[in-house]
Motif scaffolding. Structure first.
Motif, PDB file in Angstrom:
ATOM      1  N   VAL A  95       0.844  -1.194   0.000  1.00 34.26           N
ATOM      2  CA  VAL A  95       0.000   0.000   0.000  1.00 34.26           C
ATOM      3  C   VAL A  95       0.885   1.252   0.000  1.00 34.26           C
ATOM      4  O   VAL A  95       1.607   1.504   0.970  1.00 34.26           O
ATOM      5  CB  VAL A  95      -0.921   0.021   1.231  1.00 34.26           C
ATOM      6  N   PRO A  96       0.861   2.060  -1.049  1.00 26.08           N
ATOM      7  CA  PRO A  96       1.613   3.315  -1.053  1.00 26.08           C
ATOM      8  C   PRO A  96       0.836   4.412  -0.326  1.00 26.08           C
ATOM      9  O   PRO A  96      -0.396   4.466  -0.376  1.00 26.08           O
ATOM     10  CB  PRO A  96       1.754   3.635  -2.540  1.00 26.08           C
ATOM     11  N   TYR A  97       1.548   5.285   0.332  1.00 21.58           N
ATOM     12  CA  TYR A  97       0.896   6.406   1.014  1.00 21.58           C
ATOM     13  C   TYR A  97       1.915   7.510   1.247  1.00 21.58           C
ATOM     14  O   TYR A  97       3.122   7.316   1.070  1.00 21.58           O
ATOM     15  CB  TYR A  97       0.273   5.962   2.344  1.00 21.58           C
ATOM     16  N   THR A  98       1.431   8.658   1.663  1.00 25.19           N
ATOM     17  CA  THR A  98       2.296   9.782   2.006  1.00 25.19           C
ATOM     18  C   THR A  98       2.396   9.885   3.513  1.00 25.19           C
ATOM     19  O   THR A  98       1.390  10.099   4.206  1.00 25.19           O
ATOM     20  CB  THR A  98       1.759  11.099   1.430  1.00 25.19           C
ATOM     21  N   ASP A  99       3.579   9.711   4.042  1.00 22.11           N
ATOM     22  CA  ASP A  99       3.834   9.832   5.471  1.00 22.11           C
ATOM     23  C   ASP A  99       4.337  11.250   5.752  1.00 22.11           C
ATOM     24  O   ASP A  99       4.583  12.039   4.832  1.00 22.11           O
ATOM     25  CB  ASP A  99       4.884   8.800   5.891  1.00 22.11           C
ATOM     26  N   PHE A 100       4.482  11.562   7.032  1.00 20.05           N
ATOM     27  CA  PHE A 100       5.081  12.835   7.432  1.00 20.05           C
ATOM     28  C   PHE A 100       6.242  12.499   8.366  1.00 20.05           C
ATOM     29  O   PHE A 100       6.040  12.057   9.497  1.00 20.05           O
ATOM     30  CB  PHE A 100       4.061  13.717   8.157  1.00 20.05           C
ATOM     31  N   ALA A 101       7.444  12.675   7.861  1.00 19.72           N
ATOM     32  CA  ALA A 101       8.644  12.314   8.616  1.00 19.72           C
ATOM     33  C   ALA A 101       9.116  13.513   9.431  1.00 19.72           C
ATOM     34  O   ALA A 101       9.422  14.575   8.871  1.00 19.72           O
ATOM     35  CB  ALA A 101       9.748  11.854   7.672  1.00 19.72           C
ATOM     36  N   LEU A 117       6.111  16.911  20.863  1.00 26.37           N
ATOM     37  CA  LEU A 117       5.808  16.047  19.725  1.00 26.37           C
ATOM     38  C   LEU A 117       5.184  16.898  18.625  1.00 26.37           C
ATOM     39  O   LEU A 117       4.096  17.459  18.796  1.00 26.37           O
ATOM     40  CB  LEU A 117       4.843  14.932  20.125  1.00 26.37           C
ATOM     41  N   MET A 118       5.865  16.981  17.486  1.00 24.60           N
ATOM     42  CA  MET A 118       5.352  17.784  16.380  1.00 24.60           C
ATOM     43  C   MET A 118       4.062  17.184  15.844  1.00 24.60           C
ATOM     44  O   MET A 118       3.940  15.965  15.660  1.00 24.60           O
ATOM     45  CB  MET A 118       6.394  17.848  15.255  1.00 24.60           C
ATOM     46  N   THR A 119       3.081  18.012  15.571  1.00 18.97           N
ATOM     47  CA  THR A 119       1.843  17.567  14.945  1.00 18.97           C
ATOM     48  C   THR A 119       2.122  17.253  13.483  1.00 18.97           C
ATOM     49  O   THR A 119       2.669  18.084  12.747  1.00 18.97           O
ATOM     50  CB  THR A 119       0.758  18.656  15.050  1.00 18.97           C
ATOM     51  N   ARG A 120       1.774  16.050  13.061  1.00 18.55           N
ATOM     52  CA  ARG A 120       2.091  15.628  11.695  1.00 18.55           C
ATOM     53  C   ARG A 120       1.304  16.449  10.672  1.00 18.55           C
ATOM     54  O   ARG A 120       0.146  16.796  10.885  1.00 18.55           O
ATOM     55  CB  ARG A 120       1.784  14.145  11.512  1.00 18.55           C
ATOM     56  N   PHE A 121       1.966  16.729   9.552  1.00 14.02           N
ATOM     57  CA  PHE A 121       1.390  17.458   8.423  1.00 14.02           C
ATOM     58  C   PHE A 121       1.108  18.924   8.747  1.00 14.02           C
ATOM     59  O   PHE A 121       0.224  19.538   8.145  1.00 14.02           O
ATOM     60  CB  PHE A 121       0.127  16.753   7.891  1.00 14.02           C
ATOM     61  N   THR A 122       1.862  19.491   9.674  1.00 14.59           N
ATOM     62  CA  THR A 122       1.761  20.930   9.956  1.00 14.59           C
ATOM     63  C   THR A 122       3.057  21.618   9.534  1.00 14.59           C
ATOM     64  O   THR A 122       4.086  20.965   9.344  1.00 14.59           O
ATOM     65  CB  THR A 122       1.483  21.190  11.440  1.00 14.59           C
ATOM     66  N   PRO A 123       3.050  22.952   9.390  1.00 18.67           N
ATOM     67  CA  PRO A 123       4.250  23.663   8.931  1.00 18.67           C
ATOM     68  C   PRO A 123       5.413  23.527   9.906  1.00 18.67           C
ATOM     69  O   PRO A 123       5.229  23.419  11.121  1.00 18.67           O
ATOM     70  CB  PRO A 123       3.779  25.117   8.841  1.00 18.67           C
TER      71      PRO A 123
END
Length: 473
Positions: A95-101, A117-123
């Motif tokens: 399954v391909p997907y877009t993660d936030f590293a 802890l950084m919120t994923r998919f935020t600036p």
């Protein structure tokens, strides 16, 4: 289980499906045992054997079985090995997907580090981070209204999560000119820290991260003295793949497929033994108990272990959206489970109130009533998990959970025991979500309930017909 019923994570537009198939035929056929006998094969000892194996995986994989790491890969290998040895046809779906590293997440206050802890998919912040004074909200405000953010321009706002949701809180802070947001989740365990996820990334325009309640309240107290902090948050979207794992009986009506499973991944902050190793283990042991009789079942059974649920149902969403119309029509229903061994346990049976879901819930209720086990019926959408991908395409779902970070009410204490005012699982999404955190009695009774319902549906054409034809209100 993901932290709320939330919007799906973004999937890549192109997909590659990889299947690895292993077929081993059982030595001889045998009559399918009763649902009671099959459920009795799901023992505490067997469940704990599987969960200790998953705990061992986490311990030698950096402390977690996160969807994006080697701990998850090793979990898949363990489950697949047990299934192949039992004679199942096993397949993997890539399954391909877009993660936030996240590459950097640091916070210092007065020169001392504060876990963040950084919120994923935020600036992200600038590479060098940002230094700014801390701002607290006026007493009695929630952070849900624009007027709560007077005087926050250029400051880092610290606040508790409120009922309007952290998306709305961040939007209001950003509109008022805040430089960043630090948010915490108020619970009876003030040292817990929960990583959040931006489910609508375009709505997040400033950096955001979470701290524990204890640290957040300390920062708020110190803000009156002009506290300045230094915050560095760096992360970016990155393409990855995860794995869905399936095992299917050799026999049974292929036009009446009974699916059962749970997500095999965990959050990146812990080993994920209750969430959701408990359901993974229950599904595995049910499959092993059924294995000698797989050629004789009335309806074909497809067991599933989903990948990247914690990034919001990535694996199950991919599976459902890539079914053909004919494949989708063959699936009669899905059984799912979450947090079966919560230490301050409840027992919640998912019931839409009508349709096939209600029929499945009545099967759970009948079994639990006979076992003199108390339960509450709740809507399937009370728990954010993989079954929510099946409902929109018309596939009935059912299942059971033991409760997560919600607080047990006095009425639920009277029903289930335990402690009112405390979370069902204080280790939800925490490093302490380990084998020793489990209520093994709740684990076993909930796992057996799932096994019993699965066995009934696997062996009864009438039960499956009732699920398929039940009218929706």
């Amino acid at each position: 289980m993901n932290i709320a019923t939330l919007r799906r994570a973004t999937l890549a537009s192109l997909a590659v499906l990889t299947l690895t198939v292993t077929v081993t035929t059982p030595a001889r056929a045998a009559a399918v045992p009763s649902a009671d006998r099959l459920a009795a094969g799901v023992t505490t000892g067997a469940l704990l054997d599987h969960l200790r194996a998953l705990q061992s995986v986490a311990d030698r994989s950096g402390g977690d079985r996160g969807y994006d790491g080697v701990g998850f890969t090793r979990s898949v290998d363990y489950v697949e090995g047990r299934l192949r040895a039992a004679g199942y046809r096993v397949t993997r779906q890539t399954v391909p997907y877009t993660d936030f590293a996240v590459s950097t997440e640091t916070l210092t206050a007065g020169g001392a580090p504060v876990p963040v802890l950084m919120t994923r998919f935020t600036p992200s912040t600038p590479a060098q981070g940002l230094t700014a004074p801390v701002a607290a909200l006026p007493a009695g405000s929630t952070g849900c209204a624009a007027g709560d953010y007077l005087g926050v321009t250029g400051r880092i706002v610290v606040l508790p999560r409120a009922a309007c949701g952290y998306t709305a809180q961040q939007q209001a802070a950003a509109a008022a000119g805040a430089a960043a947001v630090l948010i915490y989740y108020p619970t009876p365990k003030p040292d817990n820290n929960y990583r959040f996820l931006a489910y609508t990334p375009d709505d997040f325009t400033i950096p955001m991260a979470s701290v524990s309640q204890r640290d957040g309240e300390n920062l708020i107290k110190r803000s009156t003295a002009g506290l300045r902090v230094h915050l560095t948050l760096r992360g970016a979207g990155t393409p990855r793949t995860t794995t869905n794992l399936f095992a299917e009986t050799s026999g049974g009506d292929p036009d009446n497929v009974v699916m059962a499973g749970g997500h095999l991944d965990a959050v990146t902050e812990g080993p994920g033994i209750n969430d959701n190793g408990s359901t993974s283990a229950a599904t595995l042991q049910t499959a092993l108990a059924l294995a000698p009789y797989q050629a004789q079942v009335t309806n074909k059974v497809r067991f599933a272990w989903w990948g990247a649920e914690e990034l919001v149902d990535v694996g199950s969403a991919y599976y459902v959206t890539h079914l053909s119309d004919a494949e989708r029509a063959r699936i009669a229903l899905l059984l799912n489970g979450e947090l079966l061994g919560s230490p301050n346990s409840g027992r919640f049976v998912w019931d839409q109130g009508s349709g096939g879901s209600h029929v499945i819930a009545d099967l759970f209720a009948g079994y639990l009533d006979r076992q003199k086990l108390r339960y509450q019926r709740t809507s399937p959408d009370s728990v954010g998990s993989d079954h929510l991908e099946f409902l929109p395409v018309g596939i009935p779902v059912g299942g059971i959970d033991g409760g997560n970070l919600g607080l047990k009410t006095p009425e639920q204490q009277a029903l289930f025991g335990g402690r009112a005012g405390q979370m069902f699982d204080p280790c939800y999404h925490q490093p302490c979500d380990r084998v020793e955190n489990l209520d093994t009695s709740a684990l076993t009774t909930n796992a057996r309930a799932m096994a019993w319902v699965l066995a009934r549906l696997a062996t009864s054409a009438d039960d499956v017909r009732a699920v398929r034809t039940a009218p929706a209100s």
